[in-house]
Enzyme design. Structure first.
Site, short mmCIF file in Angstrom:
data_model
loop_
_atom_site.label_atom_id
_atom_site.label_comp_id
_atom_site.label_asym_id
_atom_site.label_seq_id
_atom_site.Cartn_x
_atom_site.Cartn_y
_atom_site.Cartn_z
N ASP A 1 0.81 -1.37 -0.10
CA ASP A 1 -0.09 0.03 -0.04
C ASP A 1 0.93 1.22 0.11
O ASP A 1 1.74 1.40 0.94
CB ASP A 1 -0.92 0.01 1.44
CG ASP A 1 -2.00 0.88 1.18
OD1 ASP A 1 -1.83 2.20 1.19
OD2 ASP A 1 -3.08 0.38 1.13
N ASN A 2 0.62 2.11 -1.08
CA ASN A 2 1.30 3.31 -1.08
C ASN A 2 2.77 3.30 -1.15
O ASN A 2 3.69 4.12 -0.25
CB ASN A 2 0.98 4.43 -0.05
CG ASN A 2 -0.69 4.61 -0.22
OD1 ASN A 2 -0.98 4.92 -1.35
ND2 ASN A 2 -1.46 5.07 0.92
N GLU B 1 0.72 -0.79 -5.04
CA GLU B 1 -0.46 0.17 -5.14
C GLU B 1 -0.24 1.53 -4.99
O GLU B 1 -0.16 2.12 -3.80
CB GLU B 1 -1.58 -0.27 -4.05
CG GLU B 1 -2.85 0.35 -4.17
CD GLU B 1 -3.15 1.40 -2.93
OE1 GLU B 1 -4.36 1.55 -2.83
OE2 GLU B 1 -2.14 2.03 -2.47
N LYS C 1 -14.02 -1.53 4.53
CA LYS C 1 -13.59 -0.63 5.09
C LYS C 1 -14.54 -0.15 6.35
O LYS C 1 -13.95 0.65 7.34
CB LYS C 1 -13.32 0.78 4.20
CG LYS C 1 -12.15 0.58 3.04
CD LYS C 1 -12.00 1.52 2.15
CE LYS C 1 -12.00 2.91 2.72
NZ LYS C 1 -11.45 3.88 1.70
N TYR C 2 -15.83 -0.15 6.00
CA TYR C 2 -17.00 0.46 7.00
C TYR C 2 -17.62 -0.80 7.80
O TYR C 2 -18.25 -0.43 8.77
CB TYR C 2 -17.76 1.34 6.39
CG TYR C 2 -16.86 2.42 5.81
CD1 TYR C 2 -16.25 3.46 6.47
CD2 TYR C 2 -16.81 2.41 4.23
CE1 TYR C 2 -15.69 4.44 5.94
CE2 TYR C 2 -16.09 3.60 3.58
CZ TYR C 2 -15.40 4.47 4.47
OH TYR C 2 -14.84 5.60 3.94
#
Length: 278
Positions: A6-7, A35, A147-148
């Site tokens: 990630d990132n 990503e 995510k939620y």
């Protein structure tokens, strides 16, 4: 054996250069997946440091000229020497307006584009069900993502495109032309809304037509490079649609295609391969 990072562009490049080389000395089969939705220079820099594959701007390339320009850059410039793109159709963070407004046909359009333009493609859960509700209007963030919440999905929902995904994956396994990336050739279509391109390797000739308009039927005359097929201008030849099993007899350079998104958004046509020299 596979790490989706990630990132990675927010970390020092020297770190990735060291860690990827160090791990690959002992485990050369390990895949590093970047990503990195960032500026092109940084995305390409990560690839040069050793990332095996990367997310791309594919999600935001939806018009015919955007798709052609982007794929030309990735397949016909020096970028092809080091950058291995993975065409994700959606992510937990990205639900493009094209999918929000285009309904089920838009999901099929993007599926066919991803699965035929790149040997690497992926999707985030919910795509199969054409989930198209954003967190709020004007955003690209999907409402229904883990995510939620822990999402309970009904995989027997009406409109599910699982069968189409499975069919496309079978076509990809059975056709070596779809297992290469730089063997892409865009061809003339007399209607901009229908993208027309060729993927080929020796013994496997595919021509793909995709209606990029998810709301309306479009028709066009598409141009076939007869010399590449070893076919004369007045000689009929057969095209087999791998998506439906239909067969079409074509003749000459210009041939007619009509695609109604309520019925079929694309053709994946297998043409006769040129005969080998005697």
């Amino acid at each position: 054996r596979m790490f989706r990072v990630d990132n990675p562009h927010t970390k020092p490049f020297a770190f990735w250069e060291w860690v990827i080389a160090d791990i690959r000395r002992a485990h050369p089969e390990v895949v590093f997946f970047a990503e990195a939705f960032t500026r092109p220079a940084r995305m390409f820099g990560l690839a040069k440091l050793g990332f095996t594959q990367s997310y791309t701007y594919f999600t935001w390339r939806n018009t015919p000229w955007e798709v052609r320009d982007y794929l030309t850059e990735l397949t016909r410039t020096e970028v092809a020497e080091y950058y291995r793109p993975n065409f994700f159709v959606n992510t937990p963070d990205i639900l493009h307006d094209y999918l929000q407004r285009g309904g089920r046909p838009a999901y099929l359009v993007r599926l066919v584009l991803a699965g035929t333009l790149s040997p690497l493609y992926g999707m985030y859960s919910g795509y199969e069900l054409c989930e198209n509700v954003p967190v709020r209007p004007g955003t690209e963030e999907p409402l229904h993502s883990e995510k939620y919440e822990i999402v309970q999905r009904r995989w027997d929902t009406t409109g599910h495109i699982g069968a189409e995904i499975a069919r496309l994956n079978r076509i990809r396994r059975q056709n070596p032309a779809l297992q290469r990336f730089t063997n892409l050739e865009f061809l003339p279509s007399e209607n901009e809304q229908i993208l027309w391109y060729r993927k080929h390797v020796p013994g496997n000739e595919l021509f793909i037509a995709v209606n990029l308009d998810p709301h309306r039927a479009q028709q066009t005359m598409v141009h076939v490079p007869l010399a590449a097929l070893g076919v004369g201008e007045d000689v009929p030849f057969e095209m087999e649609d791998l998506l439906t099993g239909a067969h079409y007899t074509w003749r000459g350079t210009r041939n007619f295609v009509r695609l109604d998104p309520t019925r079929q958004v694309a053709h994946i046509l297998r043409a006769p391969s040129p005969a080998a020299p005697a």
